[in-house]
Motif scaffolding. Structure first.
Motif, mmCIF file in Angstrom:
data_model
loop_
_atom_site.group_PDB
_atom_site.id
_atom_site.type_symbol
_atom_site.label_atom_id
_atom_site.label_comp_id
_atom_site.label_asym_id
_atom_site.label_seq_id
_atom_site.Cartn_x
_atom_site.Cartn_y
_atom_site.Cartn_z
ATOM 1 N N ARG A 336 51.247 16.730 73.442
ATOM 2 C CA ARG A 336 50.135 17.674 73.529
ATOM 3 C C ARG A 336 49.176 17.535 72.345
ATOM 4 N NH1 ARG A 336 52.313 23.005 73.218
ATOM 5 N NH2 ARG A 336 50.136 23.640 73.360
ATOM 6 N N SER A 337 49.395 16.528 71.515
ATOM 7 C CA SER A 337 48.486 16.271 70.386
ATOM 8 C C SER A 337 47.573 15.119 70.780
ATOM 9 C CB SER A 337 49.287 15.918 69.128
ATOM 10 O OG SER A 337 50.216 16.936 68.839
ATOM 11 N N ARG A 338 46.369 15.436 71.195
ATOM 12 C CA ARG A 338 45.457 14.419 71.723
ATOM 13 C C ARG A 338 44.390 14.036 70.706
ATOM 14 N NH1 ARG A 338 48.848 12.682 74.838
ATOM 15 N NH2 ARG A 338 47.251 11.060 74.931
ATOM 16 N N GLY A 339 43.900 12.819 70.837
ATOM 17 C CA GLY A 339 42.817 12.360 69.968
ATOM 18 C C GLY A 339 43.333 11.855 68.632
ATOM 19 N N THR A 340 42.464 11.962 67.636
ATOM 20 C CA THR A 340 42.813 11.446 66.310
ATOM 21 C C THR A 340 42.910 12.577 65.296
ATOM 22 O OG1 THR A 340 40.482 11.148 65.790
ATOM 23 C CG2 THR A 340 41.660 9.227 66.691
ATOM 24 N N ILE A 341 43.555 12.267 64.179
ATOM 25 C CA ILE A 341 43.701 13.245 63.097
ATOM 26 C C ILE A 341 43.409 12.553 61.769
ATOM 27 C CG2 ILE A 341 46.230 12.828 63.125
ATOM 28 C CD1 ILE A 341 45.069 16.267 62.359
ATOM 29 N N PRO A 342 42.518 13.131 60.959
ATOM 30 C CA PRO A 342 42.255 12.524 59.647
ATOM 31 C C PRO A 342 43.338 12.927 58.656
ATOM 32 C CG PRO A 342 40.753 14.373 60.028
ATOM 33 C CD PRO A 342 41.698 14.325 61.198
ATOM 34 N N ILE A 343 44.265 12.019 58.397
ATOM 35 C CA ILE A 343 45.358 12.308 57.466
ATOM 36 C C ILE A 343 44.836 12.085 56.049
ATOM 37 C CG2 ILE A 343 47.667 11.590 56.721
ATOM 38 C CD1 ILE A 343 48.096 10.660 59.675
ATOM 39 N N GLN A 344 45.087 13.054 55.179
ATOM 40 C CA GLN A 344 44.611 12.960 53.804
ATOM 41 C C GLN A 344 45.794 12.735 52.888
ATOM 42 O OE1 GLN A 344 42.173 16.749 54.253
ATOM 43 N NE2 GLN A 344 43.035 15.988 56.163
ATOM 44 N N ILE A 345 45.821 11.551 52.263
ATOM 45 C CA ILE A 345 46.965 11.149 51.444
ATOM 46 C C ILE A 345 46.638 11.399 49.971
ATOM 47 C CG2 ILE A 345 48.472 9.225 50.817
ATOM 48 C CD1 ILE A 345 47.554 7.959 53.561
ATOM 49 N N ALA A 346 47.485 12.196 49.323
ATOM 50 C CA ALA A 346 47.248 12.539 47.921
ATOM 51 C C ALA A 346 48.575 12.569 47.172
ATOM 52 C CB ALA A 346 46.538 13.890 47.831
#
Ligand code: NAI
Length: 519
Positions: A336-346
């Motif tokens: 149910r998680s569609r599309g893209t996600i901007p993952i922010q790596i810190a």
């Protein structure tokens, strides 16, 4: 020759302005025909300041560049050359698009970020901008809402509520006055996706808001930006002015007769004002205190009127959905998680920055492959996912795929998709204490579990750390966390138990005090 250097806050923080200034000065002295274009960031933070040279084969990257590198780069003929000699300079990174961190991404929302001049509407149009709004302007509101629903887009602020359903709730309200509020109070430590898109591609946020207005019948929008983001405030303010003058906003959006305008508002530094009802209070000029829900903002929001309140990334994801169609967007992702996600790596990672990708990559792939492990080179001990209110994941859970449901099932949350990496020197008891302390500092004070529970929480963790009745105090901490989780009015008190209890559960050794040596 055109040279691209970011003017994003992350690039500025490591000296991008000084590099650009030095380059302009040297180019003038040498009579070189260079045009320096200031862009948003590509999101390759460990390589900033990144300097890109336009060549017939695409952009060639150098980084991280210091002002002292400018003269040697020019002397080597690398910055003005049509075809820079490959490979010989230590800062040479090759074609930007071939850098693995960038090449393996799927950039839908951030497609233009780092490429265009953020305040050039011509650039925006030339790179596919305004196509979504143009389509939406010719569609009835119901059809726009239907497209967003079909795309499967869920709220990127953290809660993952279906955006189309939220819009439908507002569309169905009969009220004459409705609002669109863009939540740009990006308070989660280690997150920067909202800031990056506002600074690097502000028109996509404006376009998304205008589409939301057409979809729901709202004619006025507000962007609530945290005061800690002066560059984003400036860029968004200027972009709104440009959009208005170009007829993208105003009494007749794109000349189609429907009206929508935007106002930029600045917060005053409270984490809790990112919570939607506290944000609405703040926008109304009141103290930023959480309101009880119901009523939902979709029914009774800003000034008591139906309000769509969405995160920056949710809104910035809408134009491409309208442009390419909901199926195109929905085809990325899993479950149910569609599309893209901007993952922010810190945090303690070798390669930090923004990585936009379809849902489904495992946490281990993100940490070990994308981020390349820790910056210190030591083993990864824990990764906090979802900001200061997110759970700590041990390596044993690294096979968890990046998906709202999978993370919930593993006792955590994706949240706004910030991940902070810790090596084996991290003390998880201190991290648990920090979560309680953070909540105590940031609590708006309206509900007791959050206001008092967090302060008592710090004390209980301290007692455990000192070895005082550890079993009794661990049971008390668990009980307190349950009270906060189920009794708090909003996610601040409600989610603080995630970092605390995940630390206790996955790193029990850190909650055993060193034996006290009697003198
Ligand atoms: P929530 O689950 O209460 O609500 C999510 C959204 O859906 C809200 O906008 C709500 O009004 C709306 N909604 C719920 N039911 C609805 C319905 N039937 N019809 C229409 N709209 C409906 O979650 P909340 O409290 O808004 O957000 C919690 C999240 O915030 C956490 O998951 C956390 O990750 C995130 N967060 C993000 C931060 C950031 O900097 N981006 C900072 C702190 C927390």
């Amino acid at each position: 020759t055109r040279i691209f250097i970011a003017r994003d806050a992350a690039a500025l923080a490591v000296g991008a302005d000084r590099v650009a200034g030095r380059l302009a000065q040297e180019a003038a002295a040498r009579g070189l025909d260079l045009t320096i274009v200031r862009t948003g960031s590509r999101g390759l933070h460990w390589l900033e300041p990144l300097v890109e040279v336009e060549t017939p084969e695409g952009r060639i990257a150098y980084g991280p560049v210091t002002p002292a590198d400018v003269v040697p780069l020019l002397d080597a003929g690398l910055l003005g050359a049509e075809r820079p000699a490959a490979g010989h300079h230590p800062l040479f990174l090759g074609p930007t698009e071939e850098i693995p961190f960038l090449k393996t991404q799927t950039r839908l929302t951030f497609a233009r970020c780092g490429i265009v001049d953020p305040l050039s509407l011509d650039d925006y149009r030339a790179h596919g901008g305004l196509a979504g709004l143009t389509r939406a302007a010719a569609m009835p509101p119901e059809a726009i809402v239907e497209a967003v629903t079909l795309s499967g887009l869920r709220g990127r602020g953290g809660a993952g509520f279906p955006t189309g359903i939220k819009w439908k709730t507002v569309l169905d309200c009969p009220d004459a006055r409705k609002y669109i509020v863009c939540n740009a109070d990006e308070g989660d430590s280690g997150t920067f996706a909202d800031r990056m898109i506002m600074e690097g591609d502000p028109f996509v946020v404006i376009e998304g808001m205008a589409i939301a207005g057409l979809a729901t019948g709202a004619t006025k929008g507000f962007v609530y930006i945290r005061s800690e983001y002066p560059h984003a405030i400036d860029t968004m303010t200027r972009a709104v002015g440009i959009a208005r003058r170009a007829g993208m906003l105003g009494t007749s959006v794109l000349g189609q007769g429907r009206s929508f305008d935007i106002e930029i508002r600045t917060g005053a530094g409270a984490y809790v004002c990112g919570e939607e009802t506290a944000l609405l209070n703040s926008l109304e000029g009141k103290r930023g205190v959480v309101r009880a829900k119901p009523p939902l903002p979709a029914h009774k929001g800003l000034f008591g009127q139906p309000t769509v309140i969405n995160n920056v990334i949710s809104l910035a994801s809408v134009p491409i959905i309208l442009d390419k169609g909901p199926e195109h967007y929905r085809d990325f992702g899993m479950g149910r998680s569609r599309g893209t996600i901007p993952i922010q790596i810190a945090g303690n990672a070798r390669q930090t920055g923004l990585y936009e990708v379809a849902f489904g990559l495992t946490l281990g792939e993100i940490v070990d492959t994308v981020a390349g492990g820790t910056a210190t080179g030591r083993p990864v001990k824990a990764v906090q996912v979802g900001g200061p209110l997110g759970a700590y994941f041990p390596r044993a859970l690294f096979d968890t795929p990046f998906d709202y449901e999978a993370f919930a099932a593993a006792g955590g949350l994706i949240g706004h998709a910030g991940i902070t990496v810790f090596d084996d020197t991290a003390d998880m008891l201190k991290q648990a204490r920090f979560a309680m302390e953070f909540c105590a500092v940031e609590s708006c004070g309206k509900c007791t579990p959050c206001r008092i529970g967090s302060t008592r929480g710090v004390e209980v963790v301290d007692r455990i750390g000192r070895g005082i009745e550890p079993e009794k105090n661990l049971a008390l901490l668990t009980d307190l966390c349950n009270t906060m989780k189920f009794g708090s009015l909003c996610a601040l008190g409600g989610f603080t138990p995630y970092p605390v209890m995940s630390a206790v559960t996955h790193f029990p050794d850190d909650f055993v005090a060193a034996p006290v040596v009697e003198a």
